[in-house]
Design an enzyme around this catalytic site. Sequence first.
Site, short mmCIF file in Angstrom:
data_model
loop_
_atom_site.label_atom_id
_atom_site.label_comp_id
_atom_site.label_asym_id
_atom_site.label_seq_id
_atom_site.Cartn_x
_atom_site.Cartn_y
_atom_site.Cartn_z
N LYS A 209 0.83 -1.20 0.00
CA LYS A 209 0.00 0.00 0.00
C LYS A 209 0.86 1.25 0.00
CE LYS A 209 -3.70 0.08 2.57
NZ LYS A 209 -4.64 0.21 3.73
N GLY A 270 -5.07 -4.72 5.69
CA GLY A 270 -4.22 -5.68 4.99
C GLY A 270 -4.73 -7.10 5.02
N ARG A 271 -5.14 -7.58 6.20
CA ARG A 271 -5.56 -8.97 6.31
C ARG A 271 -6.98 -9.20 5.81
NH1 ARG A 271 -4.52 -6.38 10.83
NH2 ARG A 271 -6.08 -6.06 12.45
N HIS A 387 -1.60 -37.82 12.19
CA HIS A 387 -0.38 -38.56 12.49
C HIS A 387 0.70 -37.66 13.07
CE1 HIS A 387 -1.73 -42.31 10.53
NE2 HIS A 387 -2.45 -41.48 9.79
N LYS A 515 9.33 -3.80 14.23
CA LYS A 515 9.79 -3.14 13.01
C LYS A 515 10.71 -1.96 13.34
CE LYS A 515 5.88 -4.09 9.92
NZ LYS A 515 4.81 -3.48 9.09
#
Length: 549
Positions: A209, A270-271, A387, A515
């Site tokens: 973005k 974003g998500r 498994h 960040k």
Amino acid sequence: MLKNITPTTTQAWQKLQAHYNQIQAQQLRDLFAQDTERFQKLSLQFEDFLYDLSKNRITEETLDLLVTLAEETALPGAIESMFAGEKINVTENRAVLHTALRNFTDTELLLEGENILKDVRAVQQQMKTFCDNIHNGTLKGYTGKAFRHVVNIGIGGSHLGPQMVCEALKSYQQPNLEVHFISNVDGTDAAEVLKKLDPETTLFIIASKTFTTKETITNAITARSWFLQQAKNQAHVSKHFVALSTNTAEVEKFGIAPENIFQFWDWVGGRFSLWSAIGLSIACALGYNRFEELLRGAESMDKHFRKTPLRQNIPVLMALLSIWYTNFFNCQTHAILPYDQYMRLLPEFLQQLLMESNGKSTDRNGQPVTYQTQPVVWGAAGTNSQHSFFQLIHQGTILIPCDFIAAAKTNNPIGEHQALLMSNYFAQTEALMKGKNEAEVREELEKKNMAANELESLLPHKLFEGNKPTTSIMMRQLTPYNLGSLLAMYEHKTFVQGVILNIYSFDQWGVELGKQLATSIEQELLRDKKAAHDASTTNLIQYYQQNSN
């Protein structure tokens, strides 16, 4: 707007606590024995979907109390606030309108006086034209060859959603076009993808973005350098790179042509963005018409969520179950178990959707929460997962609610595979519900004519407590439309949890601290700028510097 209502102060929460104390010891197998219509009462159908809630540790009274909790925390009004475009993402002063991206009605949707659906339609037409030109060969590379590879470069929501959908709908993929994904700033990710490709037939989609995301831009620069090693001429970049961004100046500086910039908006988180231009890689992989089917499936779930009474509302009930288990049974995790190899990336996608949204410890009043918010989401595809970690779910010491997801009709009918897959799907939820008590184990061992002392020694190890909650989600077939509905259901579940738990689901400030520190340390590593750290970090950096060459 969202109301600041602490859930634990509601009458419904107090009644739920008393109700939990009454039913916590009840066994699911007994509840089924007592009510032959339990499945009919605790399951819902929606289009091609069957949602079976009956193997959860609930009664009709439980659901009634949970729905009352949703009402007392003003959920109906919050739903309308989101769809109407109110700025419910308060900490970022933004509306939350990913639903507008799959709104095919003719009505206007005004945001600050502008009909945003007009802009949405314009970008969708741009995407359609672009994808059609890729598939019909009108758009070609700098040597005149048709594109055979598309590489999406993004991270987080600009990566997980598109990759998951492309994998889930692989059986619908366009011929002669392969889609790849690069996200990790670890150079290995880019190196392993690029070594498979030919620069003459590769198109890169840069999904960022702001066009400043460090991982994405680093990978984009690497891809451009790799491309120019063969193409030589910087002008050829404009034929092989497109951008999904709002930062036109930086995109053009990178070498991308203005007509190859696809817009999206700050009201798309974003998500929640795979429905936007961020889904360009999906549209390239499937063809635009299939991408639109995905959107229409999501739109159908949007309508169900917005208009259906809470007691029959699938996303609402799924969210309420999560709150029930996390806060009253003290469940710390939730497993997502798709019994479909195509959906193997769904747990990873839902990890970001749910945990980045609701992994919060501050409420909408700015106060520390005194209850549990989001459990850890994890999982893997069945039958592989049977498994690996199912032993823990069956006989471990922690209670783990599970979503079992499957399609009745396979997209790859081979021999008896689907019957075997589905027999495991059904057997696991039944086994988790029923368990195996001492009398059943004893009878089983006695039939083997086992010596008495050996039987008594082995018996406790073969006991299964059962009473493990599962939700079964079945669709007729995995199609773009049905996948769109399923993903929208989980999006709305995420929103409902946030509303009821009085937290903001659409920001992610917890991502930022790492960040910021990484940027500082990067300067230290690349520019030899010294900085103060704790003893552990200082010595780890020193070890890296001593051993990285």
